[in-house]
Design a protein around this motif. Structure first.
Motif, PDB file in Angstrom:
ATOM      1  N   PRO A 118      -3.197  13.107  -2.911  1.00 40.34           N
ATOM      2  CA  PRO A 118      -2.935  11.883  -2.746  1.00 40.34           C
ATOM      3  C   PRO A 118      -1.472  11.704  -1.795  1.00 40.34           C
ATOM      4  CG  PRO A 118      -3.645  11.850  -5.006  1.00 40.34           C
ATOM      5  CD  PRO A 118      -3.627  13.061  -4.260  1.00 40.34           C
ATOM      6  N   THR A 119      -0.694  12.573  -2.287  1.00 37.75           N
ATOM      7  CA  THR A 119       0.577  12.507  -1.323  1.00 37.75           C
ATOM      8  C   THR A 119       0.288  12.906   0.074  1.00 37.75           C
ATOM      9  OG1 THR A 119       2.014  12.933  -3.436  1.00 37.75           O
ATOM     10  CG2 THR A 119       2.890  13.455  -1.281  1.00 37.75           C
ATOM     11  N   ILE A 120      -0.535  13.907   0.230  1.00 39.18           N
ATOM     12  CA  ILE A 120      -0.672  14.326   1.476  1.00 39.18           C
ATOM     13  C   ILE A 120      -1.358  13.295   2.390  1.00 39.18           C
ATOM     14  CG2 ILE A 120      -2.165  16.237   2.937  1.00 39.18           C
ATOM     15  CD1 ILE A 120      -1.590  17.965   0.437  1.00 39.18           C
ATOM     16  N   GLU A 121      -2.324  12.955   1.559  1.00 42.45           N
ATOM     17  CA  GLU A 121      -3.124  11.806   2.374  1.00 42.45           C
ATOM     18  C   GLU A 121      -2.340  10.440   2.994  1.00 42.45           C
ATOM     19  OE1 GLU A 121      -6.233  10.757  -0.198  1.00 42.45           O
ATOM     20  OE2 GLU A 121      -7.242  12.620  -0.290  1.00 42.45           O
ATOM     21  N   ARG A 122      -1.482  10.032   2.080  1.00 45.82           N
ATOM     22  CA  ARG A 122      -0.737   8.983   2.451  1.00 45.82           C
ATOM     23  C   ARG A 122       0.364   9.391   3.587  1.00 45.82           C
ATOM     24  NH1 ARG A 122       0.041   7.829  -4.198  1.00 45.82           N
ATOM     25  NH2 ARG A 122      -2.037   7.019  -4.415  1.00 45.82           N
ATOM     26  N   VAL A 123       0.954  10.551   3.365  1.00 42.51           N
ATOM     27  CA  VAL A 123       1.855  10.873   4.446  1.00 42.51           C
ATOM     28  C   VAL A 123       1.235  11.018   5.881  1.00 42.51           C
ATOM     29  CG1 VAL A 123       3.731  12.523   5.043  1.00 42.51           C
ATOM     30  CG2 VAL A 123       3.555  11.893   2.736  1.00 42.51           C
ATOM     31  N   THR A 124       0.161  11.680   5.863  1.00 41.92           N
ATOM     32  CA  THR A 124      -0.762  11.923   6.893  1.00 41.92           C
ATOM     33  C   THR A 124      -1.086  10.755   7.602  1.00 41.92           C
ATOM     34  OG1 THR A 124      -1.514  14.022   5.956  1.00 41.92           O
ATOM     35  CG2 THR A 124      -2.876  12.931   7.858  1.00 41.92           C
ATOM     36  N   ALA A 125      -1.571   9.746   6.715  1.00 48.54           N
ATOM     37  CA  ALA A 125      -1.754   8.149   7.398  1.00 48.54           C
ATOM     38  C   ALA A 125      -0.627   7.559   7.830  1.00 48.54           C
ATOM     39  CB  ALA A 125      -2.292   7.508   6.173  1.00 48.54           C
ATOM     40  N   ALA A 126       0.485   7.844   7.264  1.00 55.90           N
ATOM     41  CA  ALA A 126       1.755   7.194   7.862  1.00 55.90           C
ATOM     42  C   ALA A 126       2.167   7.583   9.340  1.00 55.90           C
ATOM     43  CB  ALA A 126       3.124   7.326   6.654  1.00 55.90           C
ATOM     44  N   GLU A 136       0.030   8.745  11.298  1.00 54.43           N
ATOM     45  CA  GLU A 136      -0.970   8.378  12.178  1.00 54.43           C
ATOM     46  C   GLU A 136      -0.935   6.740  12.355  1.00 54.43           C
ATOM     47  OE1 GLU A 136      -4.624   9.000   9.952  1.00 54.43           O
ATOM     48  OE2 GLU A 136      -4.652  11.259  10.375  1.00 54.43           O
ATOM     49  N   ARG A 137      -0.317   6.005  11.511  1.00 54.62           N
ATOM     50  CA  ARG A 137       0.080   4.865  11.791  1.00 54.62           C
ATOM     51  C   ARG A 137       1.351   4.621  12.471  1.00 54.62           C
ATOM     52  NH1 ARG A 137      -0.754   1.064   6.239  1.00 54.62           N
ATOM     53  NH2 ARG A 137      -2.738   2.227   5.469  1.00 54.62           N
ATOM     54  N   GLY A 138       2.003   5.688  12.801  1.00 52.17           N
ATOM     55  CA  GLY A 138       3.262   5.593  13.634  1.00 52.17           C
ATOM     56  C   GLY A 138       4.388   5.054  12.543  1.00 52.17           C
ATOM     57  N   LEU A 139       4.352   5.000  11.368  1.00 48.16           N
ATOM     58  CA  LEU A 139       5.317   4.853  10.462  1.00 48.16           C
ATOM     59  C   LEU A 139       6.298   5.872  10.142  1.00 48.16           C
ATOM     60  CD1 LEU A 139       2.932   3.011   7.843  1.00 48.16           C
ATOM     61  CD2 LEU A 139       4.406   1.863   9.577  1.00 48.16           C
ATOM     62  N   LEU A 140       5.934   7.036  10.642  1.00 47.20           N
ATOM     63  CA  LEU A 140       6.831   8.297  10.510  1.00 47.20           C
ATOM     64  C   LEU A 140       6.609   8.868  11.663  1.00 47.20           C
ATOM     65  CD1 LEU A 140       5.977   9.665   6.662  1.00 47.20           C
ATOM     66  CD2 LEU A 140       8.139   8.625   7.645  1.00 47.20           C
ATOM     67  N   ASP A 141       7.984   9.778  11.902  1.00 41.52           N
ATOM     68  CA  ASP A 141       7.870  10.615  12.913  1.00 41.52           C
ATOM     69  C   ASP A 141       7.685  12.312  12.340  1.00 41.52           C
ATOM     70  OD1 ASP A 141       8.187   8.897  15.023  1.00 41.52           O
ATOM     71  OD2 ASP A 141      10.473   8.911  14.835  1.00 41.52           O
ATOM     72  N   GLU A 142       7.201  13.311  13.102  1.00 43.87           N
ATOM     73  CA  GLU A 142       7.386  14.695  12.464  1.00 43.87           C
ATOM     74  C   GLU A 142       8.769  14.929  12.024  1.00 43.87           C
ATOM     75  OE1 GLU A 142       5.256  17.565  14.600  1.00 43.87           O
ATOM     76  OE2 GLU A 142       3.518  16.398  14.747  1.00 43.87           O
ATOM     77  N   ALA A 143       9.819  14.507  12.858  1.00 42.98           N
ATOM     78  CA  ALA A 143      11.071  14.789  12.571  1.00 42.98           C
ATOM     79  C   ALA A 143      11.441  14.531  11.178  1.00 42.98           C
ATOM     80  CB  ALA A 143      12.094  14.229  13.305  1.00 42.98           C
ATOM     81  N   ASP A 144      10.791  13.323  10.671  1.00 44.94           N
ATOM     82  CA  ASP A 144      11.204  12.723   9.077  1.00 44.94           C
ATOM     83  C   ASP A 144      10.770  13.868   8.089  1.00 44.94           C
ATOM     84  OD1 ASP A 144      12.292  10.100   9.944  1.00 44.94           O
ATOM     85  OD2 ASP A 144      10.234   9.586  10.415  1.00 44.94           O
ATOM     86  N   ASP A 151       0.860  -1.094   0.199  1.00 45.18           N
ATOM     87  CA  ASP A 151       0.018   0.190   0.032  1.00 45.18           C
ATOM     88  C   ASP A 151       0.927   1.228   0.098  1.00 45.18           C
ATOM     89  OD1 ASP A 151      -0.203   1.473   2.758  1.00 45.18           O
ATOM     90  OD2 ASP A 151       0.189  -0.442   3.211  1.00 45.18           O
ATOM     91  N   HIS A 152       0.244   2.400  -0.613  1.00 46.74           N
ATOM     92  CA  HIS A 152       1.066   3.647  -0.559  1.00 46.74           C
ATOM     93  C   HIS A 152       1.290   4.225   0.694  1.00 46.74           C
ATOM     94  CE1 HIS A 152       0.594   3.508  -5.172  1.00 46.74           C
ATOM     95  NE2 HIS A 152      -0.782   3.244  -4.791  1.00 46.74           N
ATOM     96  N   VAL A 153       0.683   4.028   1.473  1.00 43.08           N
ATOM     97  CA  VAL A 153       1.090   4.539   3.060  1.00 43.08           C
ATOM     98  C   VAL A 153       2.332   4.236   3.323  1.00 43.08           C
ATOM     99  CG1 VAL A 153       0.428   5.041   5.543  1.00 43.08           C
ATOM    100  CG2 VAL A 153      -1.338   4.922   3.509  1.00 43.08           C
ATOM    101  N   GLU A 154       2.549   2.863   3.446  1.00 43.12           N
ATOM    102  CA  GLU A 154       3.938   2.249   3.930  1.00 43.12           C
ATOM    103  C   GLU A 154       4.940   2.520   3.024  1.00 43.12           C
ATOM    104  OE1 GLU A 154       3.843  -2.151   5.650  1.00 43.12           O
ATOM    105  OE2 GLU A 154       2.397  -2.100   3.902  1.00 43.12           O
ATOM    106  N   SER A 155       4.547   2.681   1.435  1.00 45.21           N
ATOM    107  CA  SER A 155       5.772   3.052   0.563  1.00 45.21           C
ATOM    108  C   SER A 155       6.259   4.408   0.741  1.00 45.21           C
ATOM    109  CB  SER A 155       5.223   2.916  -0.737  1.00 45.21           C
ATOM    110  OG  SER A 155       4.540   3.428  -1.029  1.00 45.21           O
ATOM    111  N   HIS A 156       5.120   5.261   0.910  1.00 41.75           N
ATOM    112  CA  HIS A 156       5.677   6.852   1.026  1.00 41.75           C
ATOM    113  C   HIS A 156       6.378   7.072   2.319  1.00 41.75           C
ATOM    114  CE1 HIS A 156       3.189   7.604  -2.364  1.00 41.75           C
ATOM    115  NE2 HIS A 156       3.078   9.049  -2.081  1.00 41.75           N
ATOM    116  N   ALA A 157       6.003   6.450   3.504  1.00 46.73           N
ATOM    117  CA  ALA A 157       6.763   6.338   4.789  1.00 46.73           C
ATOM    118  C   ALA A 157       8.274   5.964   4.522  1.00 46.73           C
ATOM    119  CB  ALA A 157       6.353   5.623   5.852  1.00 46.73           C
ATOM    120  N   ALA A 158       8.194   4.688   3.809  1.00 46.84           N
ATOM    121  CA  ALA A 158       9.477   4.214   3.595  1.00 46.84           C
ATOM    122  C   ALA A 158      10.613   5.012   2.639  1.00 46.84           C
ATOM    123  CB  ALA A 158       9.383   2.990   2.980  1.00 46.84           C
TER     124      ALA A 158
END
Length: 927
Positions: free
Chosen positions: A248-256, A258-266, A223-230
C-alpha cells in the motif's frame, strides 16, 4: 525503501532492513535480555552517568540480537522524551521527568549510551519519541494538543532539542496526535525546528499505523495518495504502516509521483536519510565497525550487577521516621500484591530470571526472619448449574468443571487465588501452580505467567448477585464465562450477556486479610507492597482511570496495621506513576520504586536494609489531591497551572524530593564571583554562568547522597515565569563531614519565548534562585539581576502579526491555517466567542485594520479590535466581518477603517482581538 520493511538491493550490497527495535529499558520483543527499571524509575536516579551505562549494555545486547539475525534493526526506538506533564497519562512509565531540561539531560545520556562514543560509527541510532505534544492515550489519534508558542518553545521542545544538539540521537518518531489542528505527521514546520538544531541528517519515522490515520481517523486528507505525498514533503522519511506489507505504501507514493504531487527529489531525500543511518551503523563498512559483538553478549554477569545497581539507585524514600533502614535481627513481614511479584510492562524484554522482594529479603535476612503474604483471597469456584468445582486439569492447563462435588475436599488444582488490581479488574491464579487464567484462546487455560499482551487477556471482572453468587466476565474480550455442556465441563469465555453466563459460588478457603494478619503478627517491621500492574490501570492505549490506590490495597494496609501491633509499618509503592495517597495514611515510612525489572527485589532490599544509601529523588511530583492535577487534555501548562513550573497547589511530594539515611543540613549559600569573591546578590548577563555555592553538613552517622537543587523564580517578570529547575548536582557527604558544593546555573535557563520576535530571550530584571533538597524546600535564596535589553514594543503598524503569537489566549484554540503550513486562531469548541491579547504594541498613527480571515462554518463571524481605556474597560475601534462564502481553508483579506471618533490611538497599548461566531484569524495588521 520508504516502508519500515525495506527489501535487499543485492547489486548495491544492501541487505534487507527494518526500521525500529524497541529498547526502552532493555531489548524488548526479541527474546531473553537484561531488563532494567522503567524509564520513570531511571529518571528518579537523576544520574546521567548511570543512564549512559545502562544504555551501553542495552546497545550491546541489541547488537548481539543483530548478530544472531541481521534483520534486527540498529535504528532503535528510544528514548521517550515527552515531558511527564500529567500523571494520568497512561504511558507515564516511559518518560523520565516532568521537567523538560531534566528530561533532555537524561534522554541525552541514555541516547549517548545507545549511540556509543566512536566519532564516526554508531552502535545504534536512537530515535526520540514522540514528537510532539503527546501525553494522552484517550482518543490519541484524533486529539489536538494546544501548544501555543511559549509552551512549545519553553516546555515542549527543550526535551527533544537537548539530545539532538548533543549529537546523541539520529532520528525522531512523529506522534499519533495533532498539534494546533494539524497531524504531527504533516507538521513540517515543527520537524524543521528539530532538523535545524541537529548536527547530522535527521531521520523521521512514523508511528505504527499513523500514516493511514491521516485519512481514516483524522480526515485531514480525503485520500491516501495526497496524504502520503504531504507527509513526504513535510519530512517523514519512513512509513510504518500495514505491518509487514509494503505494497500500500509503494502504491500510494507511486501514484503521488504520477499525479505530480511529488518529485523524485522528495523521495531521494527520504531514502538518503535512511541510507545515512545505515552507513553510520557500519553496514557498508563491516570491517571498520567497532561495535560488533557475538550473539552471546546477553545476560552477562556485569549486566546483572548493573541491573541491581540501577534499581537501588532509583528507589525513593518519601517518608521515614527512623524505621529505615531495617535493623539487623528484625523480623520482617512483606505483604500485598507486590510482596514477591516482579511484573512486566508492554516494552519489557524477557528477563533471564526474576527476583521478588520477599525472596530477596529472605536471602539477606534469613528464611526464618521473613514472612510473605500477597493478600489474595483463596477460593473454590463452583458452578451453580453443575454443582462442580472449577479446576485446572491436564498438562495444557485447560480449566474444566470436573472437580469434586459439593461438600467434598478440594485440592490445589481446584483452589484459586484472586488479586484485585483496581478498576474492577481481577487476576485469577491456580493455587497449586501460580499460573494465571487467560481467555486469549476462548477456552480458558491456566498457563500464563503474567498479565500481558496488547490487550491484556489475564484479567476478569466479577458481578456479584443478591444470592451471593458471581458472574465472571473476561475483560479482554468482554465475553462472559460459562461451562460447556460437554462431558468434561469445559470453561469458556463466549457468553454475550451475564444472563447467558454461568453463576459461581465462591467457597473461601482463606481470606487475604487473614493471611496478612497472620504474616504480620510476630513482625518487627511490616512492608506493605502495593501498586499497579503495568498492563492495567494505565498503559499505552489507556490513560489512568484514577490517581488513587485501589480501595482493596488500602484495606490491606489497614489490615496490616491491625495485625502488626507495635510493629513499624512501611508503605512500599511499586508503580509506573505517582499516586494521591490518603491524608491519614499513618505510615512510619513510605518508599516508591518503579517496576524495576529482573533485579527489583535485590535493589529494593539493598535500600531497605541499608546496604545501599537512598539515592533516588522524584523526577515527577506527587499531587496532594486529585483535583489539583487539572484536565489531562489541557496542554497549556502556563494557563492551566500544570507541573512544578506553574503549579497552583503544593504537592504531597515535590519534584526532587527524596530522603537520605544521613542528616544533611544546608548551612550557607552564596554566589561565586570572578576572582573568588562571594555575595548573595549579583548582576549577570544572559551569557553568564552563575556559580551557586552551598555548604552542606552531615550530622548523621552515615554517609549521605545529597541532590543539591537550584530553582528560579521571577516575581517581577512581565510574563508568568513559574518555578523552574535551573541546576542540580549530586554529591556524597560523609558522616560528620562539611562540604562546599558548586552548582553551575546557565543564565540562559532563565529565558522565555518572545512572541514578538520569535526567539528565546533572557529579559532584564530580578531573578530569585532558591537552593535546597527539593522544589518545595528552599533553604536559602540568592538574587541575580540580569542586565539585558528589554523586549521592545511589538510593531503592529505596517507589520503583519500572527494571531497565534499572542500573549494571552482565552476561549480560543490554535488550528492549522492550511493543510501544510501556518497556524490560525479560532473560537474553542463549546464557546461563542473568545479573545487574544497582544501586549505592549506599537499602534501610533494607525488608521485601518487589515486582517486575514476565514470561517469554520456558516453563520455570523467577525473580528473586533479593541484598546484599553481608563477604568479597565476596552474600546472597540474596528470590526471586520468574514465573507459568507468559503470554508476553513478559504482565506480572505478584509480591510476596515478604525473608528477614531473617541480619539487617536496611543503610541503604545495592549490590543485585544475579540473573535465572535464562526471566525478564524490568521494575521492582523494596522495601517
Amino acid at each position: 525503501m520508504l516502508h519500515q520493511r525495506a527489501p535487499a538491493v543485492e547489486r548495491l550490497g544492501l541487505r534487507a532492513f527494518t526500521t525500529g527495535a524497541e529498547v526502552l529499558h532493555g531489548v524488548a520483543w526479541l527474546g531473553t535480555a537484561t531488563v532494567f527499571p522503567q524509564p520513570v524509575g531511571l529518571g528518579a536516579t537523576w544520574d546521567p552517568d548511570l543512564l549512559t551505562r545502562v544504555a551501553d549494555v542495552v546497545g550491546i545486547e541489541l547488537r548481539a540480537k543483530h548478530a544472531a539475525d541481521p534483520i534486527v534493526s540498529l535504528n532503535v526506538w528510544a528514548p521517550v522524551v515527552n515531558p511527564l506533564r500529567h500523571p494520568a497519562w497512561g504511558r507515564n512509565e516511559e518518560g523520565y521527568s516532568e521537567d523538560p531540561y531534566l528530561t533532555a539531560e537524561l534522554g541525552t545520556a541514555y541516547a549517548r549510551g545507545l549511540r556509543g562514543d566512536h566519532p564516526v560509527y554508531w552502535r545504534t541510532v536512537p530515535t526520540l519519541k514522540h514528537a510532539f505534544g503527546y501525553n494522552n492515550e484517550t482518543d490519541r489519534g484524533v486529539t489536538s494538543s494546544q501548544l501555543r508558542p511559549r509552551v512549545l518553545h519553553e516546555y515542549e521542545l527543550p526535551a527533544f532539542v537537548g539530545p539532538l544538539q548533543a549529537g546523541a540521537a539520529g532520528a525522531v518518531m512523529a506522534a499519533y496526535n495533532l498539534v494546533n489542528g494539524r497531524p504531527n505527521h504533516l507538521s513540517g514546520e515543527l520537524l524543521d525546528l528539530l532538523r535545524d538544531v541537529t548536527p547530522q541528517p535527521l531521520l523521521v519515522v512514523s508511528d505504527a499505523a499513523a500514516p493511514g490515520f491521516v485519512v481514516t481517523l483524522q480526515r485531514f486528507y480525503d485520500d491516501h495518495v495526497e496524504s502520503h505525498a504531504a507527509m513526504l514533503r513535510a519530512g517523514v522519511d519512513s512509513f510504518t504502516d500495514n505491518d509487514a506489507d509494503s505494497a500500500p505504501t509503494i502504491e500510494r507514493v507511486t501514484a503521488a509521483l504520477e499525479r505530480g504531487l511529488l518529485d523524485e527529489a522528495d523521495i531521494d531525500l527520504a531514502v538518503q536519510r535512511q541510507l545515512e543511518v545505515r552507513i553510520r551503523t557500519g553496514e557498508l563498512d563491516p570491517d571498520r565497525d567497532p561495535f560488533v559483538v557475538g550473539p552471546d553478549a546477553i545476560d552477562l554477569p556485569a549486566h546483572r550487577a548493573l541491573a541491581r545497581e540501577a534499581v537501588a539507585r532509583s528507589v525513593v524514600v518519601l517518608e521515614n521516621d527512623g524505621t529505615l533502614p531495617v535493623r539487623e535481627g528484625a523480623r520482617v513481614a512483606v505483604v500485598g500484591p507486590h510482596a514477591d511479584r516482579v511484573l512486566h510492562d508492554w516494552y519489557s524484554g524477557t528477563p533471564p530470571y526474576l527476583v521478588g522482594l520477599g525472596t530477596a529479603l529472605r536471602e539477606r535476612l534469613g528464611d526464618e526472619a521473613v514472612t510473605v503474604a500477597d493478600g489474595s483471597d483463596r477460593v473454590v469456584l463452583r458452578s451453580v448449574r453443575t454443582g462442580r468445582a472449577v479446576r485446572c486439569g491436564g498438562p495444557t492447563h485447560v480449566l474444566t468443571a470436573d472437580g469434586a462435588g459439593p461438600g467434598t475436599a478440594t485440592g490445589p488444582d481446584e483452589q484459586h487465588d484472586l488479586t484485585h488490581w483496581g478498576d474492577g479488574l481481577w487476576s485469577v491464579a491456580v493455587a497449586g501452580t501460580g499460573l494465571l487464567w487467560t481467555g486469549a484462546r476462548w477456552v480458558l487455560h491456566a498457563d500464563a505467567t503474567r498479565v500481558g499482551g496488547w490487550v491484556a487477556q489475564e484479567t476478569f471482572r466479577r458481578t456479584p448477585h443478591d444470592d451471593g453468587t458471581w458472574s465472571l466476565q473476561h475483560a479482554g474480550s468482554g465475553k462472559w464465562l460459562r461451562v460447556q455442556h460437554d462431558e468434561a465441563g469445559t470453561l469458556v469465555a463466549d457468553a454475550e450477556t451475564p444472563e447467558a453466563a454461568d453463576r459461581f459460588t465462591a467457597e473461601v478457603v482463606r481470606t487475604g486479610a487473614d493471611a496478612v494478619r497472620d504474616a504480620c503478627r510476630d513482625a518487627d517491621v511490616v512492608v506493605v507492597a502495593v501498586g499497579n500492574d503495568p498492563h492495567l490501570g494505565g498503559r499505552e492505549t489507556a490513560d489512568r482511570p484514577t490517581l488513587t490506590l485501589p480501595e482493596s490495597m488500602l484495606d490491606l494496609w489497614r489490615v496490616a496495621g491491625e495485625g502488626a501491633g507495635s510493629a513499624r509499618r512501611v508503605l512500599l509503592v511499586v508503580s509506573s506513576y505517582p499516586y494521591v495517597l490518603p491524608d491519614d495514611l499513618g505510615a512510619d515510612a513510605v518508599v516508591w520504586t518503579s517496576h524495576g525489572g529482573q533485579e527489583l527485589g535485590h535493589g529494593v532490599t539493598d535500600v531497605l536494609v541499608g546496604d545501599e544509601e537512598p539515592r533516588g529523588r522524584l523526577a515527577q511530583a506527587w499531587p496532594a489531591a486529585v483535583e489539583h492535577v487539572g484536565d489531562l487534555f489541557d496542554y497549556d501548562v502556563i494557563a492551566a497551572g500544570h507541573t512544578t513550573w506553574y503549579a497552583r497547589h503544593a504537592p504531597r511530594y515535590a519534584l526532587g524530593h527524596g530522603l537520605t539515611y544521613g542528616d544533611v543540613a544546608y548551612a550557607t549559600a552564596h554566589l561565586a564571583l570572578p576572582g573568588g569573591s562571594s555575595t548573595d546578590a549579583a548582576t549577570v548577563t544572559p551569557q553568564s554562568r552563575v556559580g551557586v555555592v552551598v555548604r552542606l553538613h552531615n550530622a548523621g552517622s552515615r554517609a549521605a547522597h545529597e541532590l543539591v537543587q537550584v530553582y528560579a523564580d521571577a516575581p517581577e517578570h512581565r510574563l508568568p515565569f513559574g518555578h523552574r529547575l535551573v541546576g542540580h548536582r549530586r554529591v556524597e557527604v560523609g558522616a560528620g563531614e562539611t562540604l562546599d558544593v558548586t552548582v553551575e546555573v546557565p543564565a540562559a535557563r532563565l529565558a522565555t519565548w518572545d512572541v514578538t520576535r520569535s526567539r528565546l530571550v533572557v529579559e532584564p530584571g530580578r531573578y530569585v534562585l532558591g537552593v535546597g533538597p527539593s522544589a518545595s524546600t528552599v533553604a536559602h535564596q540568592l538574587v541575580v539581576e540580569v542586565d539585558a535589553e528589554p523586549v521592545p514594543p511589538r510593531a503592529l503598524v505596517g507589520h503583519e502579526v500572527h494571531a497565534a503569537d499572542a500573549d494571552v489566549l482565552t476561549d480560543v484554540e490554535l488550528a492549522a491555517r492550511t493543510r501544510t503550513v501556518g497556524t490560525a486562531v479560532q473560537i474553542a469548541r463549546g464557546r461563542e466567542e473568545g479573545c487574544v491579547e497582544l501586549w505592549t504594541t506599537s499602534v501610533r498613527g494607525a488608521r485601518e485594520l487589515r486582517a486575514v480571515l476565514a470561517r469554520t462554518r456558516p453563520g455570523p463571524a467577525w473580528l473586533e479590535l479593541a484598546v484599553p481605556e481608563d477604568g479597565g474597560t476596552w474600546r472597540t475601534v474596528a470590526a471586520a466581518a468574514v465573507p459568507e462564502d468559503g470554508d476553513r481553508w478559504t482565506w480572505s483579506t478584509v480591510t476596515v477603517p478604525l473608528d477614531l471618533a473617541a480619539g487617536d490611538l496611543p503610541d503604545v497599548a495592549d490590543v485585544r482581538l475579540r473573535l465572535v461566531g464562526a471566525v478564524r484569524v490568521a494575521t492582523v495588521e494596522l495601517r
